[in-house]
Write a protein that holds these residues in place. Sequence first.
Motif, short mmCIF file in Angstrom:
data_model
loop_
_atom_site.label_atom_id
_atom_site.label_comp_id
_atom_site.label_asym_id
_atom_site.label_seq_id
_atom_site.Cartn_x
_atom_site.Cartn_y
_atom_site.Cartn_z
N UNK A 192 -50.79 -37.79 -27.32
CA UNK A 192 -49.59 -38.20 -28.06
C UNK A 192 -48.33 -37.59 -27.46
N UNK A 212 -46.76 -39.78 -24.82
CA UNK A 212 -45.98 -40.89 -25.36
C UNK A 212 -44.67 -40.40 -25.97
N UNK A 213 -44.75 -39.23 -26.62
CA UNK A 213 -43.51 -38.70 -27.23
C UNK A 213 -42.46 -38.41 -26.15
N UNK A 244 -56.13 -45.34 -25.08
CA UNK A 244 -56.40 -44.79 -26.42
C UNK A 244 -57.55 -45.55 -27.09
N UNK A 245 -57.55 -46.88 -26.96
CA UNK A 245 -58.62 -47.65 -27.62
C UNK A 245 -59.97 -47.36 -26.99
N UNK A 285 -60.95 -43.81 -28.17
CA UNK A 285 -61.33 -43.64 -29.58
C UNK A 285 -62.68 -44.26 -29.89
N UNK A 328 -65.83 -42.05 -31.26
CA UNK A 328 -66.54 -42.33 -32.53
C UNK A 328 -68.04 -42.46 -32.27
N UNK A 381 -70.66 -40.05 -33.98
CA UNK A 381 -71.59 -40.63 -34.96
C UNK A 381 -73.05 -40.52 -34.54
N UNK A 394 -68.72 -48.13 -35.50
CA UNK A 394 -68.52 -47.49 -36.81
C UNK A 394 -69.83 -47.22 -37.53
N UNK A 401 -56.20 -43.57 -38.51
CA UNK A 401 -56.03 -42.32 -37.76
C UNK A 401 -56.37 -42.47 -36.27
N UNK A 402 -57.33 -43.34 -35.94
CA UNK A 402 -57.70 -43.51 -34.53
C UNK A 402 -56.62 -44.24 -33.75
N UNK A 403 -56.07 -45.32 -34.32
CA UNK A 403 -55.11 -46.14 -33.58
C UNK A 403 -53.75 -45.46 -33.41
N UNK A 404 -53.36 -44.64 -34.39
CA UNK A 404 -52.01 -44.07 -34.33
C UNK A 404 -51.99 -42.55 -34.28
N UNK A 405 -53.16 -41.92 -34.11
CA UNK A 405 -53.28 -40.45 -34.08
C UNK A 405 -52.52 -39.86 -35.27
N UNK A 410 -48.65 -39.32 -34.73
CA UNK A 410 -48.12 -38.63 -33.55
C UNK A 410 -47.62 -39.62 -32.49
N UNK A 411 -48.10 -40.86 -32.56
CA UNK A 411 -47.62 -41.87 -31.58
C UNK A 411 -46.25 -42.36 -32.06
N UNK A 469 -54.29 -56.20 -32.57
CA UNK A 469 -54.75 -55.03 -31.81
C UNK A 469 -56.10 -55.33 -31.15
#
Lengths: 144, 432
Positions: A19, A22-23, A107-108, A111, A115, A119, B78, B210-214, B278-279, B330
């Motif tokens: 993040x 990006x910031x 990011x996708x 993530x 997961x 899991x 998931x 939470x995953x997509x946008x931290x 955070x994004x 998305x």
Amino acid sequence: MSFQETLAAQHRACDAEFAKIEQAAHRRDWVAAANAAQAFIDDTELHFHYEEQTLFPAIEMATPMATGPTSVMRSEHAQMRELFDELRDAIGRHDASALADAADTLLLVMQQHNVKEENVLYPMADRTVAHSLLVRLEGRKGVA
Amino acid sequence: MNLGGLSPDKAPPVEAPLTLFYLMPFFLGLAGLALAWQGDQVLASRWAPAALATTHFLVLGALAPVMCGALLQMAPVLLGTPYPRVRLVARLTAAGLGLGGVLIGGGFLFTRPGLLLSGGFVAIAGLLVFLAGSYRALRVASGRRETLWAVRLAALALAVTIALGLTLAMVRYGWLELPQHLRWIDMHVAWGLAGWIGLLLAGVGMEIIPLFYITPAFAVRLKRLLPLALSALLLLVFGLPGFAASLSQSLWQGLVAALFVVHLLYNANALYVEQRRQRPRRDANLWLWQFSHLAVFAAFFAWVVDVSNSLVGILLLGGALSFVVGSLMKILPFLTWLDLQQRRVAGGHMQVSLPRLRALLPEGLANAVALTLGAAMIATLCGAMVPYLTIPGGILLMACAALLAYALARAAMIRRRVIAQFALPGRCSGGV
């Protein structure tokens, strides 16, 4: 600490570093973006290195049927490494649009990979792999 | 230990969710048409044929296919397990919802009992295939406990909604008699909206936002208690027809208030974590998600001041549509990219560069979809005060459907072009 707690905490730490890239880019501060990208890539590589060299072989040894899934995880690491290059390249060219595109993709991929590990693989490691390996991990520099 | 979700050969093919996603623009267009044509009736009463037709076009044809398709795709991630025979499940579910949605909507719109009942059976057949697949997948699922419970209970709510819908169709045409028939319609709406749609969107939302946008994680207690609280409240709804009509009405108001409170807690928490993301960038997806959270608050307000049931319904359905369309903005480019990337690696076509996500779905196009959907909803809501505004509301919804269809077709064409390039030796660019 378990594999699940330790390694999931590393995922969150890498998310926070991601993040920051990006910031910085949002502020058009390309030096800060380059530094943040380097920190993110270094820490993620440390995490990958531990998984590929220590954790996955240990899981494969304890549960031979897990070889397929660990190979999928390795190939997703390779995908992410390719995207690290795109990220660095976009920052080098000060191209905000290309950076946003590479960051969205990375990011996708990251993530959905995290997961799956959290899991399935980490709970499995907690059941089948000796926690002495975790002690070695916690002693490493740069990892949470 | 179930490793199915991680097996290299068990990732669902992209065609499975896409088959279902393609239904959405068609049914959004039909709903827009019904709104533009008979919008005054839609707002006048929730029992008006046009209102029932529009609701079923949106719920069965637009929302359900995308929710089912997304679940098929996300299950390995998931839930830690894939759906069995995922292509077949996707095709049969899409066929049932597509044909059933048209027949049911047509049955309501033109008051044709035969169409309504046959549509009901076709849609139920399609959804039962999906539920059978869900049962087999969820039986061995190994994901996070809270998410698993949310998905399991949402699937159960879908089954109950279907059973209640079929019962109501039989009552409507005199094949069955029920005491307090209107209360059973309320139960159908409550299980469908608060159970199947609301619970699934909240359960999945607490995982993916939470995953997509931290963002910070959702409150642990909310994650644990939301599926249980909603299920318990919905079970209580079943007891209502046993009370005298006036008491039953008061109890119903209390239960609706409680269902709203649970959903408001989720939506408030969602707005809170999104605000602390955070994004830094905002995109069409985030606008639509936040629009959907606010729509639930607006629906609660409309219900409290007792404006009209139609308005509450439009806000809740519009909110659900916003969340689902936002998620699609998305998921669509990412799934297409992921499919191409997997083919590229599997076939050793590393010399072919892939199109970027923004080439697969340009930001301007995603924004246009979000804008037309938001504008359609606002125009339709304003129709409560200025009735002719439902006409532009319907036209805007049709415009949104056309843009969405273009976005889906565009991504499919680019994907096909890149796959063709994999077959050509010596080509170095698949970028668009």
